[in-house]
Scaffold this active site. Sequence first.
Site, PDB file in Angstrom:
ATOM      1  N   HIS A  79       0.853  -1.175   0.000  1.00  0.00           N
ATOM      2  CA  HIS A  79       0.000   0.000   0.000  1.00  0.00           C
ATOM      3  C   HIS A  79       0.889   1.225   0.000  1.00  0.00           C
ATOM      4  O   HIS A  79       1.839   1.298   0.772  1.00  0.00           O
ATOM      5  CB  HIS A  79      -0.910  -0.001   1.237  1.00  0.00           C
ATOM      6  CG  HIS A  79      -2.032   0.975   1.131  1.00  0.00           C
ATOM      7  ND1 HIS A  79      -1.830   2.329   1.209  1.00  0.00           N
ATOM      8  CD2 HIS A  79      -3.355   0.801   0.927  1.00  0.00           C
ATOM      9  CE1 HIS A  79      -3.000   2.942   1.053  1.00  0.00           C
ATOM     10  NE2 HIS A  79      -3.940   2.032   0.885  1.00  0.00           N
ATOM     11  N   ARG A 115      -6.276  10.008   0.311  1.00  0.00           N
ATOM     12  CA  ARG A 115      -5.945  10.579  -0.997  1.00  0.00           C
ATOM     13  C   ARG A 115      -7.219  10.820  -1.811  1.00  0.00           C
ATOM     14  O   ARG A 115      -7.348  11.818  -2.497  1.00  0.00           O
ATOM     15  CB  ARG A 115      -4.986   9.660  -1.757  1.00  0.00           C
ATOM     16  CG  ARG A 115      -3.519   9.891  -1.393  1.00  0.00           C
ATOM     17  CD  ARG A 115      -2.592   8.883  -2.051  1.00  0.00           C
ATOM     18  NE  ARG A 115      -2.836   7.547  -1.518  1.00  0.00           N
ATOM     19  CZ  ARG A 115      -2.959   6.453  -2.263  1.00  0.00           C
ATOM     20  NH1 ARG A 115      -2.832   6.518  -3.568  1.00  0.00           N
ATOM     21  NH2 ARG A 115      -3.184   5.287  -1.696  1.00  0.00           N
TER      22      ARG A 115
END
Lengths: 229, 559, 295
Positions: free
Chosen positions: B336, B356
């Site tokens: 990740h 994000r």
Amino acid sequence: MLDKPETETLEIFIMGKKYEVPRGLTIMKAMEYSGYQYIRGVGCRGGFCGACSTIYRLEGDYKLHTDLACQTTVQDGMYLTQLPFTPAGRKQYDLEELEISNNPLLDLYPELARCVSCNTCTKTCPQDLEVMDFVNEAIRGNVKEVAELSFDCIQCGLCAARCPAEIPHHHVGQLARRIYGRYQAPESEHLKERVEEINNGVFDDELEELVNLPEEELRERYENREIES
Amino acid sequence: MRTGKLNRNDSAEEDPYSESMRESIKKVEETREERLEKEVDMMDPDERDEVLNNFHPDYKEEGMRSLKVGPNRGDEMPLELADLLEAYPAVDPSEVDLTKVDYEVDVLVIGGGGAGTVASLWAIKEGIDPEDVLIATKLRHGDANSMMAQGGIQAADRENDSPAAHFLDVIGGGHFANKPELARALAKDAPEILNWHEDLGVMYDKNEDGSMKTLHGGGTSRKRLHSAKDYTGMELMRTIRDEARNRDVPVVEFSPAVELLTDSDGTITGALLYNLETDQYYVVRAKSVVMATGGFGRLHIQEFPTTNHYGATADGLVMAYRAGANLLDMDSVQYHPTGAAFPEQIVGLLVTEKVRGSGAIPVNREGDAFVYNLEPRDVEAGALIRECYGRNNGVETPTGMKGVWLDTPMIDILHGEGTFEDNLAYIHRLYTRFRIDPTEDPLLVFPTLHYQNGGIEINDEGRTAVEGLFAGGEVEGGVHGKNRLMGNSLLDYNVFGKRAGIAAAKRARETGWGELTLDHAKKYTDQLDNAGVDEKRKSPMLVPEYRGEETLSRSIDVL
Amino acid sequence: MRDIAYYPGCSLKEAAKSFEDSALKVSEEMGVNLKELSRWNCCGTVYSLTDDNLMKQLGPIRNLIRARDEGSDELYTLCSMCDNTLKRANSLVRGEEDKRDKINNFMDQENDYEGSVEVHHYLELLRDDLGWGEVRDRVVNPLEGLNVAPYYGCMLTRPKEIGLDDPHDPTVFDELVESLGGTPVDFPYETECCGSYNTVDNEEMVLNKTQTITAGAKKSGADVIITACPLCHFNLDSRQSDLLEVAPNHKPVPVIYFTQLMAIAFGYPEVNKFAEHAIDPREVLELKTKAGSER
Ligand SMILES: Cc1cc2nc3c(=O)[nH]c(=O)nc-3n(C[C@H](O)[C@H](O)[C@H](O)COP(=O)(O)OP(=O)(O)OC[C@H]3O[C@@H](n4cnc5c(N)ncnc54)[C@H](O)[C@@H]3O)c2cc1C
Ligand code: SF4
Ligand code: SF4
Ligand code: FES
């Protein structure tokens, strides 16, 4: 790239027994550093599962603090023990059969009425939730408020272990959230419609075509697919 | 946090960030306004390839080796996994008595995470009596990766979306290596799964009119990520667990499976469990076995820290492989892009992609944005590694780790004050515990080992090639190809947990119990002998070893 | 509109919702906004009344602290149980220094409480603050010909130190009924206990009490009984309908909250939701008052 503890050390007392550990570790990593291999008392290691409930006291203080071993830094002179299990009673129920007109929370957990508003649960909660407030909302039958106030509960059971009225707060919260989600939250029409479309086979041909497409063509479709902004 | 009690870690007032980190934060603050105005461009395919080839850990040759034994002989995979697959059974077959059976059930589910719990519920719906089901799990019921998911779950339920669009995203994101029929099942079942969740009382984030709040995830063409704050996994897991408890599904905790049991034809007939607390073993006879043991983050491939729970140690792959199951795509591992790189206490823990997705942008030491915020995970992770180690633009922590900033204060600026705390309660809490306020300061991040993209090969009913063995969730492969998109693995454990549970129930109705042997393990041992594998190597691992070196070096076995 | 701090208590959010609804409506009519505390907990009644354990005073005192922290030096109640509990806890804090210190020490996350908040029952607002004249002025449907039995129970008047009226011969309800144009009837059991929490585990005892009280009211010519207590209401209303099963000759009398009576006189009978009562008051009210019970 695994944790490299700093060299400075401090003293902690695991169930009363002294160990020297590097500064800057979590309680969990400090116990491991000291040689404990976890079976109980660990789950996610990330503050989600409530397996690592810990009670501690700092030298010279009378207060018993509660927190999560995986989310709390060791401090010098920490006397600690873990409390990986609380035998708080959970009631069986059938969500579909539940009589929700009245106050299902109080019906299933009449011990809620024993709350003396001492606020111990709120002070205990490692998630910093307003536990006493949701207990009181439960007494009044405000399912939605209980659901919202208890939402971040990781079901560690620490509050239940310390409550003088022996209330299983986390089970009450779980019940309230499910009742709210099932019966009170507004329904999602577009979801129901989509399910029906799928059951009617609306997308079957399109999917069948895609599944059998050669990779080249699939790639092309993928590269040129329209992206929602 | 209302009572402000969370700042319990260290009473000191001092800045948690070091001086040099603080200097770099100043630069991040200076460039913030520009960033709010102008997005970074997505990479073109060539640059993506370059980033992957040079910086993604999967492309590092010295991290991989090929297997010498078993169905995947010749396939490349990470060393750490290869060592576990090519290892001797932790339980010596000659030491156990299989004639005394402790549990006799229709369906044995191995793993009490999301997939396992869903499988048990659907086996019951399919007509199996709860008493004839057993979940055997390593830690407590629900101590699992499933409990930890933050960002959300994908389903094409909005009008502008369709299962076909979802399918394309899955296949493209997986670099076209997926088994198409599995990707189809995933996309097609998704809305039905969410509908089931709604019936169970899951509290998804919704608008007042009941419509779902949805966001983009990396690699999605539509906003189809559904969440429950940033506790999506917890909300799902605890709800289905509660339902399993209401339905009286029997669960044995702290009793992982250590080996499957087979008849002389190699059909799966049960499993051997090991009580971690008493060292006792249990023999389970079952008509069908569902493997639902999740992923392998705790193998710390290439020494990466991980987001995974304590029990994510590849046991299911090991057991199934010995019994003859084929593995898919084990050469690709998901890192990740944004794991915590600071403070030290939480290194490796996940900072969800939803951060994000909500507008926070990765920024380097000089305050410059260097990558589009929602590239596919592997590309985004590669770009972060390139920034730190290829271009030397990372920020160094006091313990020598490197990372880049994730400019979280942008979120409240973009969406209004309070957005972060309301929608990202977990992340907010995670950091405020260590006196970092993500609405004030950026967070330092670096890729972390997150997800097992591949796994045991299944068909679209959740059947493996081994008779009697089914699989669902992170332990199986083929659904996501070489790269899983965010929000598709919560979906995976539901879709294939359900399908495996139903198929297992059907088989249980049609067959009887078989004989119990460990013949397959003995055969596998012979192959290991022939290949000259180190006899000291044992598996499954069950729990990772984190004890201090000092203790381990002086540990003796007296009792 | 004048804001006054208001503590509802749990019952008024549940079984006694129409008590609160009617009170909010008639208050509004008189220019008063009952402003609910933004956070409050159960008054603690069951426990704090029954023994000396200080732990059980925490609930009521915490509510007083919250009222104070929200800037109020007066707090109004409707439920006579809550009223009683809060007042008794307050007088304990005021009168017993050692206990006050212990409680304050225990509640270490709150600022100390010394008894600064004054607790009042809503009836005190009517009688002592607004005055009966204000009530009379709002009456659009005088309750002429309606005979009302004022049932005080225990909590409004006892113990003497905190009671809002003469414990032996209270009059506040009588004055209210007169202000609304009705006729208060004298009946012997107006301060008799209804059996209270015995309703949970000694139903028979409560049935007896209910019979005595309601039959007494009927004998005195009452058309309805009024109360300020959700528990009294439950015992006299629901238990009266249980009573009808074992004593079919009993002549039922409806039991309503005093604020519901006010709502009728003020012309807002629709807030009352009388259909939820076990002994339906609508018929007798319709017969006796011009307003009817529901428009
Ligand atoms: C931090 C984090 C965030 C994530 N966020 C998202 C997200 O936003 N969206 C998304 O879609 N996915 C996300 N994922 C991925 C997703 O949560 C998992 O892939 C998925 O939940 C796996 O479900 P599972 O049931 O297959 O495995 P798990 O939930 O891990 O369950 C496996 C269970 O089996 C047990 N077990 C292991 N070995 C044995 C054994 N030998 N015997 C018996 N039991 C055993 C384990 O202890 C565990 O309880 C995230 C994962 C993590 C770690
Ligand atoms: S700890 Fe128990 S008694 Fe105390 S406030 Fe919480 S629920 Fe009430
Ligand atoms: S409410 Fe109770 S069980 Fe839930 S997190 Fe807080 S202390 Fe733990
Ligand atoms: S181990 Fe799960 S919360 Fe700490």
